[in-house]
Scaffold this motif. Sequence first.
Motif, PDB file in Angstrom:
ATOM      1  N   GLY A 110       0.978  -1.129   0.308  1.00  0.00           N
ATOM      2  CA  GLY A 110      -0.174   0.191   0.400  1.00  0.00           C
ATOM      3  C   GLY A 110       1.121   1.202  -0.030  1.00  0.00           C
ATOM      4  O   GLY A 110       1.450   1.666  -0.798  1.00  0.00           O
ATOM      5  N   ASN A 111       0.267   1.978   0.743  1.00  0.00           N
ATOM      6  CA  ASN A 111       1.518   3.068   1.220  1.00  0.00           C
ATOM      7  C   ASN A 111       2.148   3.403   2.141  1.00  0.00           C
ATOM      8  O   ASN A 111       2.917   4.696   3.017  1.00  0.00           O
ATOM      9  N   LYS A 112       2.741   2.252   2.694  1.00  0.00           N
ATOM     10  CA  LYS A 112       3.751   2.396   3.696  1.00  0.00           C
ATOM     11  C   LYS A 112       4.915   1.166   2.854  1.00  0.00           C
ATOM     12  O   LYS A 112       4.362   0.040   2.442  1.00  0.00           O
ATOM     13  N   PHE A 113       5.835   1.189   3.515  1.00  0.00           N
ATOM     14  CA  PHE A 113       7.245  -0.462   3.855  1.00  0.00           C
ATOM     15  C   PHE A 113       6.883  -0.960   4.723  1.00  0.00           C
ATOM     16  O   PHE A 113       6.278  -0.991   5.567  1.00  0.00           O
ATOM     17  N   VAL A 114       6.900  -2.225   4.291  1.00  0.00           N
ATOM     18  CA  VAL A 114       6.825  -3.640   5.096  1.00  0.00           C
ATOM     19  C   VAL A 114       8.204  -3.732   6.428  1.00  0.00           C
ATOM     20  O   VAL A 114       9.071  -3.166   6.347  1.00  0.00           O
ATOM     21  N   VAL A 115       6.984  -3.284   7.690  1.00  0.00           N
ATOM     22  CA  VAL A 115       8.189  -2.961   9.033  1.00  0.00           C
ATOM     23  C   VAL A 115       8.512  -4.543   9.360  1.00  0.00           C
ATOM     24  O   VAL A 115       8.175  -5.944   8.999  1.00  0.00           O
ATOM     25  N   ALA A 116      10.102  -4.985   9.342  1.00  0.00           N
ATOM     26  CA  ALA A 116      10.572  -6.529   9.712  1.00  0.00           C
ATOM     27  C   ALA A 116       9.664  -7.236  11.283  1.00  0.00           C
ATOM     28  O   ALA A 116       9.448  -5.993  12.113  1.00  0.00           O
ATOM     29  N   ASP A 117       9.478  -8.248  11.697  1.00  0.00           N
ATOM     30  CA  ASP A 117       9.430  -8.759  12.949  1.00  0.00           C
ATOM     31  C   ASP A 117      10.411  -8.335  13.584  1.00  0.00           C
ATOM     32  O   ASP A 117      12.015  -8.528  12.990  1.00  0.00           O
ATOM     33  N   LYS A 118       9.849  -7.848  14.946  1.00  0.00           N
ATOM     34  CA  LYS A 118      11.073  -8.036  16.041  1.00  0.00           C
ATOM     35  C   LYS A 118      12.103  -8.787  16.163  1.00  0.00           C
ATOM     36  O   LYS A 118      11.433 -10.117  16.411  1.00  0.00           O
ATOM     37  N   PRO A 119      13.376  -9.167  15.734  1.00  0.00           N
ATOM     38  CA  PRO A 119      13.922  -9.443  16.912  1.00  0.00           C
ATOM     39  C   PRO A 119      13.726 -10.170  18.173  1.00  0.00           C
ATOM     40  O   PRO A 119      13.815  -9.687  18.661  1.00  0.00           O
ATOM     41  N   GLN A 120      13.848 -11.660  18.454  1.00  0.00           N
ATOM     42  CA  GLN A 120      14.009 -12.227  19.468  1.00  0.00           C
ATOM     43  C   GLN A 120      15.150 -12.679  20.198  1.00  0.00           C
ATOM     44  O   GLN A 120      16.278 -12.594  20.021  1.00  0.00           O
ATOM     45  N   GLY A 121      14.638 -12.378  21.709  1.00  0.00           N
ATOM     46  CA  GLY A 121      15.077 -11.910  22.455  1.00  0.00           C
ATOM     47  C   GLY A 121      16.811 -11.123  22.316  1.00  0.00           C
ATOM     48  O   GLY A 121      17.414 -11.448  22.709  1.00  0.00           O
ATOM     49  N   GLN A 122      16.060  -9.871  21.517  1.00  0.00           N
ATOM     50  CA  GLN A 122      17.443  -8.813  21.083  1.00  0.00           C
ATOM     51  C   GLN A 122      17.121  -8.076  22.602  1.00  0.00           C
ATOM     52  O   GLN A 122      16.587  -7.619  22.398  1.00  0.00           O
ATOM     53  N   SER A 123      18.068  -8.046  23.481  1.00  0.00           N
ATOM     54  CA  SER A 123      17.993  -6.429  24.243  1.00  0.00           C
ATOM     55  C   SER A 123      18.680  -5.178  23.670  1.00  0.00           C
ATOM     56  O   SER A 123      18.440  -4.806  22.854  1.00  0.00           O
ATOM     57  N   ARG A 124      17.579  -4.182  24.502  1.00  0.00           N
ATOM     58  CA  ARG A 124      17.435  -3.024  23.653  1.00  0.00           C
ATOM     59  C   ARG A 124      18.339  -2.165  24.078  1.00  0.00           C
ATOM     60  O   ARG A 124      18.414  -1.311  23.426  1.00  0.00           O
ATOM     61  N   GLY A 125      19.592  -2.960  24.986  1.00  0.00           N
ATOM     62  CA  GLY A 125      20.626  -2.109  24.184  1.00  0.00           C
ATOM     63  C   GLY A 125      21.930  -2.946  25.177  1.00  0.00           C
ATOM     64  O   GLY A 125      21.870  -4.066  25.255  1.00  0.00           O
ATOM     65  N   LEU A 126      22.929  -2.697  24.030  1.00  0.00           N
ATOM     66  CA  LEU A 126      24.221  -3.594  23.585  1.00  0.00           C
ATOM     67  C   LEU A 126      25.062  -2.774  24.536  1.00  0.00           C
ATOM     68  O   LEU A 126      25.392  -1.643  24.577  1.00  0.00           O
ATOM     69  N   TYR A 127      25.932  -3.519  25.417  1.00  0.00           N
ATOM     70  CA  TYR A 127      27.294  -2.531  25.664  1.00  0.00           C
ATOM     71  C   TYR A 127      28.555  -2.663  25.485  1.00  0.00           C
ATOM     72  O   TYR A 127      28.805  -4.523  25.568  1.00  0.00           O
ATOM     73  N   CYS A 128      29.254  -2.171  25.352  1.00  0.00           N
ATOM     74  CA  CYS A 128      31.366  -2.960  25.099  1.00  0.00           C
ATOM     75  C   CYS A 128      32.216  -3.482  26.929  1.00  0.00           C
ATOM     76  O   CYS A 128      30.639  -2.588  27.749  1.00  0.00           O
ATOM     77  N   SER A 129      32.609  -4.073  26.736  1.00  0.00           N
ATOM     78  CA  SER A 129      32.700  -4.926  28.334  1.00  0.00           C
ATOM     79  C   SER A 129      33.808  -3.248  28.103  1.00  0.00           C
ATOM     80  O   SER A 129      35.020  -3.536  27.935  1.00  0.00           O
ATOM     81  N   ASP A 130      33.741  -2.195  29.518  1.00  0.00           N
ATOM     82  CA  ASP A 130      34.569  -1.102  30.511  1.00  0.00           C
ATOM     83  C   ASP A 130      35.830  -1.966  30.648  1.00  0.00           C
ATOM     84  O   ASP A 130      35.646  -2.238  31.542  1.00  0.00           O
ATOM     85  N   SER A 131      37.645  -1.014  30.731  1.00  0.00           N
ATOM     86  CA  SER A 131      37.762  -1.315  31.548  1.00  0.00           C
ATOM     87  C   SER A 131      37.168  -0.722  33.680  1.00  0.00           C
ATOM     88  O   SER A 131      36.131   0.192  33.695  1.00  0.00           O
ATOM     89  N   ILE A 132      38.387  -0.708  33.887  1.00  0.00           N
ATOM     90  CA  ILE A 132      37.823  -0.536  35.703  1.00  0.00           C
ATOM     91  C   ILE A 132      37.691   0.981  35.499  1.00  0.00           C
ATOM     92  O   ILE A 132      36.658   2.041  36.124  1.00  0.00           O
ATOM     93  N   GLU A 133      38.675   1.747  34.306  1.00  0.00           N
ATOM     94  CA  GLU A 133      39.158   3.042  34.728  1.00  0.00           C
ATOM     95  C   GLU A 133      37.887   3.804  33.918  1.00  0.00           C
ATOM     96  O   GLU A 133      37.244   5.072  34.532  1.00  0.00           O
ATOM     97  N   ASP A 134      37.909   2.789  32.850  1.00  0.00           N
ATOM     98  CA  ASP A 134      36.227   3.598  32.011  1.00  0.00           C
ATOM     99  C   ASP A 134      35.209   3.931  33.139  1.00  0.00           C
ATOM    100  O   ASP A 134      34.585   4.570  32.983  1.00  0.00           O
ATOM    101  N   VAL A 135      34.794   2.447  33.766  1.00  0.00           N
ATOM    102  CA  VAL A 135      33.422   2.498  34.565  1.00  0.00           C
ATOM    103  C   VAL A 135      33.383   3.847  35.449  1.00  0.00           C
ATOM    104  O   VAL A 135      33.378   4.481  35.994  1.00  0.00           O
TER     105      VAL A 135
END
Length: 225
Positions: free
Chosen positions: A165-190
């Motif tokens: 129609g007049n919209k683009f097809v939206v993909a299914d939401k990924p299963q089991g994907q967290s809303r935020g992904l983090y890098c493992s910081d060093s203790i100094e960064d933390v």
Amino acid sequence: MAAAAASGAVESIVVVHNVAKRHNVGTLARSATAFGVAEVVVVGRRDVSAFGSHGSTSHLRFRHFTTLATACAYLKDERGCDICGVEITDDAMPVTAHPFRRSTAFLFGNEGTGLSQKECEVCDFFVYIPQYGGGTASLNVTVAASIVLHHFAVWAGFPERGREGNKFVVADKPQGQSRGLYCSDSIEDVIEERKTRRENACDIFEENGSSLTQESNGLDTMFTD
């Protein structure tokens, strides 16, 4: 180049750093999903807002870094990206010329002051968006991001999304994907991050109408609706 992009060899990444208005991040995420961005790299404060994303944050990979230096090392060493500053500088090229060479991470300036000197120093090149009317000196950061990311997608030959129609097809939401992904910081960064968060606590919670200091350590707290 189109064949390389279709095979996944070319990617775009959005770098969120020093954005003054947290709600702009949600709108940036919506544009990022529309134009095939592979990942959003958030630098500094974690408590960005998903307002305006219309659910698009669940379709994006997010990665957090405490400092711009560690984020740039990741983008350069692990992702093999050029870092493109979106700013009107003396040597900036028009984005309409598509001056891209490979996977590119886009760094957008603060809504009021643009890119800082520190941010400019990490960029490999700059693009600007040509304007043709005389009514404004600059564009909103989310509007600028949409234009630049669209031009990169055209240059890279990303396949166009299907339509219904007049919209683009939206993909299914990924299963089991967290809303935020983090890098493992060093203790100094933390330690540095916690210090910065304490210093900015008054500003952060003044925006929310609260003077209480809160501390977040869960993946689900990267976004606040």
